[in-house]
Write a protein that holds these residues in place. Structure first.
Motif, mmCIF file in Angstrom:
data_model
loop_
_atom_site.group_PDB
_atom_site.id
_atom_site.type_symbol
_atom_site.label_atom_id
_atom_site.label_comp_id
_atom_site.label_asym_id
_atom_site.label_seq_id
_atom_site.Cartn_x
_atom_site.Cartn_y
_atom_site.Cartn_z
ATOM 1 N N GLY A 96 0.806 -1.219 0.000
ATOM 2 C CA GLY A 96 0.000 0.000 0.000
ATOM 3 C C GLY A 96 0.831 1.257 0.000
ATOM 4 N N ALA A 97 2.162 1.124 -0.006
ATOM 5 C CA ALA A 97 3.025 2.309 -0.056
ATOM 6 C C ALA A 97 2.764 3.121 -1.324
ATOM 7 N N ASN A 98 2.485 2.406 -2.427
ATOM 8 C CA ASN A 98 2.188 3.130 -3.671
ATOM 9 C C ASN A 98 0.908 3.943 -3.546
ATOM 10 N N ILE A 99 -0.067 3.425 -2.762
ATOM 11 C CA ILE A 99 -1.310 4.177 -2.544
ATOM 12 C C ILE A 99 -1.045 5.406 -1.685
ATOM 13 N N LEU A 100 -0.206 5.258 -0.667
ATOM 14 C CA LEU A 100 0.131 6.414 0.175
ATOM 15 C C LEU A 100 0.752 7.524 -0.647
ATOM 16 N N LEU A 101 1.622 7.144 -1.582
ATOM 17 C CA LEU A 101 2.268 8.161 -2.417
ATOM 18 C C LEU A 101 1.253 8.819 -3.342
ATOM 19 N N PHE A 102 0.361 8.024 -3.888
ATOM 20 C CA PHE A 102 -0.709 8.566 -4.725
ATOM 21 C C PHE A 102 -1.619 9.489 -3.918
ATOM 22 N N LYS A 103 -1.900 9.097 -2.691
ATOM 23 C CA LYS A 103 -2.893 9.778 -1.857
ATOM 24 C C LYS A 103 -2.388 11.097 -1.283
ATOM 25 N N HIS A 104 -1.111 11.169 -0.955
ATOM 26 C CA HIS A 104 -0.598 12.329 -0.227
ATOM 27 C C HIS A 104 0.368 13.189 -1.031
ATOM 28 N N ARG A 141 0.949 8.882 -11.190
ATOM 29 C CA ARG A 141 0.569 7.476 -11.146
ATOM 30 C C ARG A 141 1.753 6.630 -10.678
ATOM 31 N N THR A 142 1.524 5.860 -9.627
ATOM 32 C CA THR A 142 2.593 5.084 -8.977
ATOM 33 C C THR A 142 2.389 3.599 -9.280
ATOM 34 N N LYS A 143 2.536 3.211 -10.536
ATOM 35 C CA LYS A 143 2.149 1.869 -10.970
ATOM 36 C C LYS A 143 3.294 0.878 -10.768
ATOM 37 N N THR A 144 3.318 0.274 -9.582
ATOM 38 C CA THR A 144 4.334 -0.719 -9.270
ATOM 39 C C THR A 144 4.004 -2.043 -9.961
ATOM 40 N N PRO A 145 5.016 -2.878 -10.218
ATOM 41 C CA PRO A 145 4.783 -4.136 -10.922
ATOM 42 C C PRO A 145 3.798 -5.051 -10.192
ATOM 43 N N ASN A 146 2.892 -5.636 -10.967
ATOM 44 C CA ASN A 146 1.974 -6.678 -10.485
ATOM 45 C C ASN A 146 1.083 -6.227 -9.328
ATOM 46 N N SER A 147 0.811 -4.941 -9.257
ATOM 47 C CA SER A 147 -0.085 -4.416 -8.228
ATOM 48 C C SER A 147 -1.391 -3.981 -8.884
ATOM 49 N N ILE A 148 -2.525 -4.430 -8.331
ATOM 50 C CA ILE A 148 -3.820 -4.045 -8.911
ATOM 51 C C ILE A 148 -4.267 -2.666 -8.441
ATOM 52 N N ALA A 149 -3.547 -2.101 -7.460
ATOM 53 C CA ALA A 149 -3.998 -0.847 -6.855
ATOM 54 C C ALA A 149 -4.102 0.290 -7.857
ATOM 55 N N LEU A 150 -3.215 0.297 -8.855
ATOM 56 C CA LEU A 150 -3.245 1.370 -9.846
ATOM 57 C C LEU A 150 -3.553 0.838 -11.236
ATOM 58 N N ASP A 151 -4.203 -0.328 -11.321
ATOM 59 C CA ASP A 151 -4.733 -0.816 -12.588
ATOM 60 C C ASP A 151 -6.104 -0.187 -12.781
ATOM 61 N N VAL A 152 -6.161 0.868 -13.555
ATOM 62 C CA VAL A 152 -7.397 1.645 -13.697
ATOM 63 C C VAL A 152 -8.271 1.026 -14.780
ATOM 64 N N PRO A 153 -9.524 0.662 -14.453
ATOM 65 C CA PRO A 153 -10.397 0.013 -15.435
ATOM 66 C C PRO A 153 -10.981 1.012 -16.430
ATOM 67 N N TRP A 154 -11.744 0.508 -17.387
ATOM 68 C CA TRP A 154 -12.404 1.366 -18.367
ATOM 69 C C TRP A 154 -13.229 2.450 -17.669
ATOM 70 N N HIS A 155 -13.091 3.662 -18.138
ATOM 71 C CA HIS A 155 -13.862 4.778 -17.590
ATOM 72 C C HIS A 155 -13.752 5.969 -18.525
ATOM 73 N N GLN A 156 -14.616 6.917 -18.348
ATOM 74 C CA GLN A 156 -14.494 8.251 -18.937
ATOM 75 C C GLN A 156 -14.101 9.195 -17.816
ATOM 76 N N ASP A 157 -13.200 10.108 -18.075
ATOM 77 C CA ASP A 157 -12.786 11.033 -17.015
ATOM 78 C C ASP A 157 -13.969 11.826 -16.473
ATOM 79 N N CYS A 158 -14.936 12.137 -17.344
ATOM 80 C CA CYS A 158 -16.113 12.873 -16.876
ATOM 81 C C CYS A 158 -16.863 12.107 -15.798
ATOM 82 N N GLY A 159 -16.676 10.795 -15.760
ATOM 83 C CA GLY A 159 -17.334 10.000 -14.740
ATOM 84 C C GLY A 159 -16.884 10.333 -13.331
ATOM 85 N N TYR A 160 -15.728 10.969 -13.216
ATOM 86 C CA TYR A 160 -15.216 11.377 -11.905
ATOM 87 C C TYR A 160 -15.639 12.799 -11.537
ATOM 88 N N PHE A 161 -16.174 13.537 -12.516
ATOM 89 C CA PHE A 161 -16.535 14.933 -12.278
ATOM 90 C C PHE A 161 -18.045 15.100 -12.234
#
Length: 356
Positions: A96-104, A141-161
């Motif tokens: 989860g260190a990659n998530i901490l870096l993404f988060k903060h 984006r902190t995409k470490t090898p073989n981690s699903i934490a930053l594997d972003v699925p199909w989406h439209q950016d507007c879906g976040y706004f």
């Protein structure tokens, strides 16, 4: 989901000046951007231009390592590892260190300089005109090898706004800090999925993440995407970037390499339009047709941390969270039907109940 659509906004090239400025793309590439929803800009940055960003990332990883080490979360600083391996080693000790870096993360000066660089703004001017603001949502984006934490699925950016963002163009530059391809997590685009100017129904939350998800069946039904022919894997070499709009469906592939796939998202829009970010943060003015030169007000922009504002706004009645908590919440979770409960969606539900 809004019942009003804006196809012309995302498919018709705006009037061009006729005078090409440094960094601007040829007309046929601008046309491709509006026809297909994206384009790859190659050999735009020199290694010397991007090195300060690499250095800034290395410094952010170093600060995280020291913070985890001082708290007894890791036993080794791993400072003998390089930029593309160190976070992976830290992650092995503290998942989860990659998530901490993404988060903060805080946007460093090197990223700010890139965001409002003259040549890059000249290019963005071709897409949205002479009035340009940086959108408040940027991400490293902190995409470490073989981690699903930053594997972003199909989406439209507007879906976040929020829906206020649906009627205008928000170009994104996805800038990688190494060569990217299908082995280390480059992006895939569902070309032509922007042409109707629609935002399809997403769900939440994907797998064990906080990401929204757009089903391929929904892309076909609502956006007219041909799943067999329109899904395109888009490698981007170092020095280039992927330029796309806020309506095009896209996702990132898993990182199956041995290196961390570092990248940043930078966004722009007209300062006269709503940022669609729930009143959490405003953008920053980079250019104005009414001023010969604009000095970006970084002090004002940096005074508002969007993640902190979200926390303060909705965590008023919640005990201060653990600084090493890897849970991520945000207002986008409340926009879509939750079909997969996990710690992120559950935390959001708890927050909203307390807030009410």
């Amino acid at each position: 989901m809004s019942g009003i659509y804006y196809p012309d906004t995302f498919t018709i090239v705006p009037p061009q000046s006729g005078f090409k400025k440094p960094g601007q793309l040829p007309p046929e590439q601008i046309q491709q951007y509006f026809d297909e929803g994206y384009t790859v800009v190659r050999d735009f940055f020199t290694p010397e231009e991007l090195q300060p960003c690499r250095d800034a990332i290395a410094d952010m990883v170093d600060q995280l390592a020291k913070k985890l080490h001082e708290a007894g979360k890791i036993t080794n600083l791993h400072d003998d590892a390089g930029l593309f391996q160190r976070l992976t080693k830290i992650e092995e000790e503290f998942p989860g260190a990659n998530i901490l870096l993404f988060k903060h993360q805080k946007i460093p000066k090197a990223f700010r300089d890139l965001w409002c660089s003259e040549r890059l703004l000249n290019l963005i001017e071709q897409l949205i005109g002479p009035d340009i603001a940086g959108h408040p949502v940027w991400n490293m984006r902190t995409k470490t090898p073989n981690s699903i934490a930053l594997d972003v699925p199909w989406h439209q950016d507007c879906g976040y706004f929020s829906e206020e963002s649906y009627n205008h163009l928000i170009p994104t530059a996805w800038v990688p800090f190494l060569d990217t391809d299908e082995t280390n997590g480059c992006l895939q685009m569902a070309r032509y999925g922007h042409r109707l100017g629609k935002v399809a129904a997403h769900t939440c939350c994907h797998s064990d993440t906080w990401f929204i998800d757009l089903a391929e069946e929904e892309m076909e039904k609502t956006l007219g995407v041909d799943i067999k022919n329109d899904l395109v894997t888009v490698p981007v070499p170092y020095g280039g970037f992927l330029l796309f709009n806020n309506m095009i469906p896209h996702r990132s592939l898993p990182n199956r390499s041995n290196d961390v796939r570092w990248s940043i998202d930078l966004r722009w829009q007209s300062p006269h339009e709503n940022y669609g970010f729930y009143g959490i943060a405003e953008g920053i003015l980079f250019r104005s047709s009414e001023q010969e030169r604009v000095e970006p007000d970084w002090e004002k922009f940096l005074a508002v941390d969007r993640k902190e504002v979200w926390q303060k706004k909705y965590f008023k009645q919640v005990i201060e969270t653990d600084q090493f908590d890897t849970t991520v919440t945000g207002p986008w979770i409340g926009r879509w039907h939750v079909t997969n409960e996990n710690k992120h969606s559950q935390a959001f539900t708890k927050i909203m109940k307390l807030h009410r």
